[in-house]
Design a protein around this motif. Sequence first.
Motif, PDB file in Angstrom:
ATOM      1  N   LYS A 152      33.981-113.092  52.968  1.00 52.19           N
ATOM      2  CA  LYS A 152      33.711-113.918  54.129  1.00 52.19           C
ATOM      3  C   LYS A 152      32.493-114.748  53.733  1.00 52.19           C
ATOM      4  O   LYS A 152      31.323-114.625  54.134  1.00 52.19           O
ATOM      5  CB  LYS A 152      32.954-112.716  55.275  1.00 52.19           C
ATOM      6  N   PRO A 153      32.721-115.843  53.085  1.00 53.30           N
ATOM      7  CA  PRO A 153      31.588-116.620  52.391  1.00 53.30           C
ATOM      8  C   PRO A 153      30.885-117.324  53.791  1.00 53.30           C
ATOM      9  O   PRO A 153      29.629-117.845  53.444  1.00 53.30           O
ATOM     10  CB  PRO A 153      32.406-117.691  51.746  1.00 53.30           C
ATOM     11  N   ILE A 154      31.493-118.020  54.782  1.00 51.62           N
ATOM     12  CA  ILE A 154      30.807-118.646  55.685  1.00 51.62           C
ATOM     13  C   ILE A 154      29.717-117.682  56.318  1.00 51.62           C
ATOM     14  O   ILE A 154      28.680-118.049  56.725  1.00 51.62           O
ATOM     15  CB  ILE A 154      31.749-119.029  56.789  1.00 51.62           C
ATOM     16  N   THR A 155      29.962-116.545  56.708  1.00 53.15           N
ATOM     17  CA  THR A 155      29.116-115.237  57.128  1.00 53.15           C
ATOM     18  C   THR A 155      28.053-115.139  56.334  1.00 53.15           C
ATOM     19  O   THR A 155      26.974-115.195  56.827  1.00 53.15           O
ATOM     20  CB  THR A 155      29.825-114.079  57.592  1.00 53.15           C
ATOM     21  N   THR A 156      28.175-115.073  55.379  1.00 54.91           N
ATOM     22  CA  THR A 156      27.208-114.752  53.977  1.00 54.91           C
ATOM     23  C   THR A 156      26.465-116.009  53.973  1.00 54.91           C
ATOM     24  O   THR A 156      25.035-115.516  54.090  1.00 54.91           O
ATOM     25  CB  THR A 156      28.070-114.429  52.710  1.00 54.91           C
ATOM     26  N   ALA A 157      26.886-117.097  53.819  1.00 60.19           N
ATOM     27  CA  ALA A 157      26.093-118.234  53.798  1.00 60.19           C
ATOM     28  C   ALA A 157      25.190-118.359  55.179  1.00 60.19           C
ATOM     29  O   ALA A 157      24.010-118.818  55.040  1.00 60.19           O
ATOM     30  CB  ALA A 157      26.782-119.678  53.860  1.00 60.19           C
TER      31      ALA A 157
END
Length: 535
Positions: free
Chosen positions: A10-15
């Motif tokens: 989940k790269p967007i959530t992490t970012a």
Amino acid sequence: MAIYKTAIDKPITTALIFVAVVVFGVFSFTKLPIDQFPEMDIPYVSIMTTYPGANGEEIETNVTKRLENALNSVDGLKEITSQSKDNMSIVALELNWGQDVTEAVNDVRSAIDMVYDNLPDGCSRPMIFKLSTSMMPIMQYAVTAKESYSGLDKILEDNVINVLNRIDGIGNISLSGAPERYVYIDLDQAKLDAYKLSVEQVGQAIGANNLNLASGSVKMGKEQYQLRVQSEYIESSEISDIVVANRLGKSVFVKDLATVRDTIRDITLDEKINGQDGVRLVIMKQTGANTVAIAKKVRTMMEEIKQNVPSDIKFQMIYDSAENIQNSINGLSEAVMYAFLFVMLIVLLFLGKWRATLIISLAIPISLVTAFIYLNLASSSLNIISLCSLTIAVVLVVDDAIVVLENIMRHIERGSRPREAAIYATNEVWTSVIATTLVIVAVFLPLTMLGGQAGIMFKELGWIVTICIVVSAAVAIALTPMLSSILLKSKKIIINEKGEVEEISTTAGWYEKTFMKWLAALDKWYANALRWCLN
């Protein structure tokens, strides 16, 4: 599920989570006051009592010892000392560092109330003084005047002090060496004897004519009006025409007995500015206020004030603590920036890849902004101690990210795709990263438990470094693998139509379609820059 795998999936959530941390940190930074040292309450309380006409031995027996016996019950008392002089008793209480001085002052006031009735008649009520860093002046001005010198006290009170008090955060503003207007009445003893009058009679006559008091009310129809007698002196010349007595049908005026002088009071503290009589304007701030911001507002408002005072009055800056603070803060800020640049250059030199350097460089600002969040929540300030802590933390926060990134790059060089390499490499070293973080925390966390003056000064150092290191570990096992799975390239070997072996760089599929062009441009720019440096 592991944190690093969730972050990669989940790269967007992490970012967004880390972007929120940065936004909150920047917001906290804008709210922080700037000061030289952390705010502290100096654990000293003084009690001063005056007893006019008494010698030191009498004051020691009847005043000082009684106060000492009552004050021994104050909580947190470390040591009590006293001085007994002619007409005065001073009792000093030293409290334990970290003791709530405000609460101690309340205990002192209660103890004095219980013993006050046992003090001698004529003894003043004991005055309590609490020392604090906010009592230190932040600015001092020298004020000189020629024609307006005699009225300088009232001019500064009306046009300077009242105006500066409107600034938010201003504490106390005082004048030192200001000339005070006094009216002296020099009586002629020979004339008093001739008219058979005493000094007391003259004083009573002058006082009886200097009144401003209520004198009842009068009702007119349905309305009722309050009456006041307002006969205060406006000009000193009015005193000369006061009738003191009648002798042989003739009124005896003050001017028949004395000379009235409207002049300046004999001062006990003489201020000299470049050999000229002057006044010192001392400005103090409220506890927790922003010294630099207040000083800036004062300087701006003083320029406006100069236009509204007589032209012969000159203002000269003697001391401005904001300049020293700003110079110290600027110097430490430069040290933080240089440390950041040198760390990035060293990482770039050894890794040799700008994408890897970019991933590492993000760990520094994200980790450091959390220190501003802590300072804001702790109602602290941006000071020398906190900036020194950031300078130390800059070097430490990149260690964990470098360990994780280097292991990911090693897996990529062996042929793994960035996503798989990020997962497997982080899984291999995450326990080592946490262990390294805990070792550093074990070194700096005890600073938060120090007592006394050292604890007050260096508690921020321990908390800031500890928080930054913990956040850097979170960045290393969450953000670094996620960015590596997106930004880093893997190598694929193929044989073309001519039978030649070629290497094709690949990145994550969805990311490659979106950012291929500008990444390729940056790669080309980096290669050209490196070639230019080598030549």
